[in-house]
Motif scaffolding. Structure first.
Motif, PDB file in Angstrom:
ATOM      1  N   GLU A 129      -5.696  -4.755   1.879  1.00 30.80           N
ATOM      2  CA  GLU A 129      -4.377  -4.576   2.040  1.00 30.80           C
ATOM      3  C   GLU A 129      -3.985  -3.763   3.584  1.00 30.80           C
ATOM      4  OE1 GLU A 129      -0.028  -4.021   2.057  1.00 30.80           O
ATOM      5  OE2 GLU A 129      -1.372  -5.388   1.006  1.00 30.80           O
ATOM      6  N   ARG A 130      -5.160  -2.835   3.719  1.00 30.74           N
ATOM      7  CA  ARG A 130      -5.088  -2.382   5.359  1.00 30.74           C
ATOM      8  C   ARG A 130      -5.470  -3.432   6.123  1.00 30.74           C
ATOM      9  NH1 ARG A 130      -5.449   3.521   5.708  1.00 30.74           N
ATOM     10  NH2 ARG A 130      -4.748   4.344   3.568  1.00 30.74           N
ATOM     11  N   ASN A 131      -6.369  -4.100   6.056  1.00 30.50           N
ATOM     12  CA  ASN A 131      -6.716  -5.364   6.899  1.00 30.50           C
ATOM     13  C   ASN A 131      -5.851  -6.103   7.136  1.00 30.50           C
ATOM     14  OD1 ASN A 131      -9.499  -4.239   7.139  1.00 30.50           O
ATOM     15  ND2 ASN A 131     -10.087  -5.688   5.546  1.00 30.50           N
ATOM     16  N   GLU A 177      10.434  -2.079  13.320  1.00 29.91           N
ATOM     17  CA  GLU A 177      10.589  -2.066  11.832  1.00 29.91           C
ATOM     18  C   GLU A 177       8.975  -2.581  11.090  1.00 29.91           C
ATOM     19  OE1 GLU A 177      13.134  -5.322  10.657  1.00 29.91           O
ATOM     20  OE2 GLU A 177      14.920  -4.309  11.369  1.00 29.91           O
ATOM     21  N   ASP A 178       8.301  -3.136  11.697  1.00 30.46           N
ATOM     22  CA  ASP A 178       6.800  -3.529  11.342  1.00 30.46           C
ATOM     23  C   ASP A 178       5.885  -2.433  11.532  1.00 30.46           C
ATOM     24  OD1 ASP A 178       7.703  -6.113  10.792  1.00 30.46           O
ATOM     25  OD2 ASP A 178       6.794  -7.112  12.695  1.00 30.46           O
ATOM     26  N   LEU A 179       6.310  -1.445  12.634  1.00 28.84           N
ATOM     27  CA  LEU A 179       5.449  -0.498  12.815  1.00 28.84           C
ATOM     28  C   LEU A 179       5.674   0.766  11.845  1.00 28.84           C
ATOM     29  CD1 LEU A 179       3.340   0.861  14.631  1.00 28.84           C
ATOM     30  CD2 LEU A 179       5.262   1.860  16.077  1.00 28.84           C
ATOM     31  N   ASP A 180       7.053   0.774  11.591  1.00 26.72           N
ATOM     32  CA  ASP A 180       7.428   1.714  10.628  1.00 26.72           C
ATOM     33  C   ASP A 180       7.009   1.387   9.103  1.00 26.72           C
ATOM     34  OD1 ASP A 180       9.092   4.139   9.889  1.00 26.72           O
ATOM     35  OD2 ASP A 180      10.248   2.540   8.574  1.00 26.72           O
ATOM     36  N   TYR A 181       6.758   0.274   8.908  1.00 28.56           N
ATOM     37  CA  TYR A 181       6.429  -0.099   7.477  1.00 28.56           C
ATOM     38  C   TYR A 181       4.910   0.059   7.245  1.00 28.56           C
ATOM     39  CZ  TYR A 181       4.566  -3.157   3.624  1.00 28.56           C
ATOM     40  OH  TYR A 181       3.848  -3.770   2.611  1.00 28.56           O
ATOM     41  N   LEU A 186       0.133   3.168   5.706  1.00 25.88           N
ATOM     42  CA  LEU A 186      -1.189   4.171   5.970  1.00 25.88           C
ATOM     43  C   LEU A 186      -1.007   5.614   5.649  1.00 25.88           C
ATOM     44  CD1 LEU A 186      -2.242   2.223   9.268  1.00 25.88           C
ATOM     45  CD2 LEU A 186      -3.232   1.921   7.339  1.00 25.88           C
ATOM     46  N   ARG A 187       0.252   6.091   5.718  1.00 29.51           N
ATOM     47  CA  ARG A 187       0.434   7.333   5.088  1.00 29.51           C
ATOM     48  C   ARG A 187       0.422   7.662   3.668  1.00 29.51           C
ATOM     49  NH1 ARG A 187       4.812   8.621   9.824  1.00 29.51           N
ATOM     50  NH2 ARG A 187       3.294   8.871  11.637  1.00 29.51           N
ATOM     51  N   GLU A 188       0.463   6.564   3.058  1.00 30.58           N
ATOM     52  CA  GLU A 188       0.567   6.574   1.627  1.00 30.58           C
ATOM     53  C   GLU A 188       1.895   6.735   0.991  1.00 30.58           C
ATOM     54  OE1 GLU A 188      -4.128   6.877  -0.050  1.00 30.58           O
ATOM     55  OE2 GLU A 188      -2.487   8.488  -0.380  1.00 30.58           O
ATOM     56  N   GLU A 189       2.852   6.533   2.001  1.00 31.58           N
ATOM     57  CA  GLU A 189       4.486   6.655   1.748  1.00 31.58           C
ATOM     58  C   GLU A 189       4.768   5.353   1.487  1.00 31.58           C
ATOM     59  OE1 GLU A 189       5.973   8.285   5.166  1.00 31.58           O
ATOM     60  OE2 GLU A 189       5.071  10.104   5.077  1.00 31.58           O
TER      61      GLU A 189
END
Length: 416
Positions: free
Chosen positions: A210-212, A263-267, A272-275
């Motif tokens: 998912e992170r990749n 929007e993409d950056l916020d998501y 990544l912060r597990e929010e």
């Protein structure tokens, strides 16, 4: 020997012993219940009643150990007091049911924990009392300790202090033995079982994938936005006086591109912060006209050729196709030599064909300069990996003396 002395001076040794002794104390409320069968069995010998009480007590402790909450509490306490790196137990429903041997590991730990706690408390308690009582000059000329028919008496003088110090050292050693034993048992009995380790490994692999994916998404989105807005800003600056309407359109396109990138950056940052982000931005082939329109506002000439039922291409394939085209168009804007950019999207019953073609100019003998596409960086390797994961084929490179071509073919299942 030095290591053993150092462990006796460490606070973690006594924190682990405290963990064991607390386990012994926590088992006391179950003792009255364990005594009930022995009291009912009135005519039995005392030894039989004591043995029955111990068996029932052990059974009650084992039953408590079967609860998932008990395991979670024990794992948390072992991490803090024993300093053993144990992962959190896998939540119910996320791993297969453990086999019988794994299911009984927590009750076995609880029984050993309580047994070690009582044994350690008894031994260290007797030794501490002996160390405080035996010095003769505290309680008179002679002092002694008697326990279970065993007695020790030491005459006053420096010898009594040596014996007292030895008793206290043995009490500390008993604490060390209890802590060391629990530390050895904790990974085997409180650590993850084989099934839980497989579930944890699968979860780690899913998170890494998912992170990749998010890294690729962020690269594609931000890279395209920065390229497009740079060109649009240059266009707006050139036509600001001569054609205010075109300048306003370019600025409006910059605003829309920046908002989509935010929007993409916020998501991505939320994940990544597990929010939990409110909504995951999804860009699919349905958003392709908007992407092409922003490029035209940037002054690019885009010639499109769309064929097949693109609306029936859904899900992951549609999102991947959009990102592939976005990366290809970004490279065409950033490294191309001007002229029209050809975009072709064709959906067939068994495949989805994508291509981006643009002018590059004649490459220099050194392989650098305007119009030459980079062979390093994250864009093209990211494209190749994305296509590989979808079991597709990709071709990237020079197509004739002055053309650069990106061609991708993806296997597709057309939804009904």
């Amino acid at each position: 020997m030095v290591k053993g002395i150092r462990s006796l001076l460490s606070g973690s040794t006594y924190a682990g012993a405290l963990f064991a002794y607390c386990g012994a104390l926590a088992s006391i409320p179950l003792l009255p219940l364990a005594m009930v069968p022995g009291l009912v069995w009135g005519a039995a010998p005392y030894g039989a009643k004591a043995a029955l009480t111990l068996l029932v007590w052990a059974a009650l402790l084992g039953a408590v150990g079967l609860a998932r909450t008990t395991r979670r509490v024990l794992v948390a306490c072992a991490r803090r007091l024993l300093r053993v790196p144990l992962p959190d137990p896998v939540a119910a429903g996320t791993s297969p049911n453990p086999p019988g041997a794994d299911r009984w590991r927590t009750p076995l730990w609880l029984l050993l924990h309580v047994a070690l706690g009582w044994a350690g408390a008894l031994v260290s308690g007797v030794l501490i009392v002996a160390g405080l009582v035996l010095p003769g000059n505290w309680l008179g000329a002679e002092a002694g300790v008697s326990l279970f028919g065993w007695s020790a008496r030491v005459e006053g003088g420096w010898g009594s202090w040596v014996v007292a110090f030895g008793c206290l050292l043995l009490a500390a050693s008993a604490c060390g033995v209890v802590t060391s034993t629990l530390r050895r048992l904790a990974p085997r009995l409180l650590g993850p079982s084989s099934a839980e380790r497989r579930a944890l490994a699968a979860e780690r692999e899913r998170r890494l994938a998912e992170r990749n994916r998010l890294a690729h998404e962020l690269h594609d989105s931000i890279g395209h936005t920065l390229t497009a807005t740079t060109i649009q800003a240059a266009v707006a600056g050139e036509v600001l006086a001569a054609d205010p309407v075109a300048a306003r359109a370019a600025l409006r396109s910059i605003e829309e591109s920046a908002r989509a990138a935010l929007e993409d950056l916020d998501y991505v940052l939320g994940v990544l912060r597990e929010e939990k982000a409110a909504t995951a931005p999804t860009r699919t082939l349905a958003d392709l006209p908007e992407l092409l329109e922003r490029l035209r506002h940037a002054g690019a000439v885009v010639e499109t050729e769309l064929s097949g039922e693109l609306a029936r291409v859904q899900g992951t394939l549609s999102r991947a196709a959009y990102r592939i085209l976005q990366e290809g168009l970004t490279n065409a804007l950033r490294h191309g030599a001007g002229g029209p950019v050809g975009v072709r999207v064709a959906a067939t019953p068994d495949g989805l064909e994508l291509s981006v073609v643009n002018r590059t100019g004649a490459p220099s003998p050194t392989g650098s300069g305007p119009g030459v596409f980079p062979t390093s960086g994250h864009g093209l390797p990211g494209l190749a990996e994305r296509v590989r994961l979808l079991h597709g084929e990709i071709e990237v490179g020079q197509d004739g003396p002055e053309r650069w071509r990106l061609a991708v073919r993806l296997p597709v299942r057309v939804s009904a």
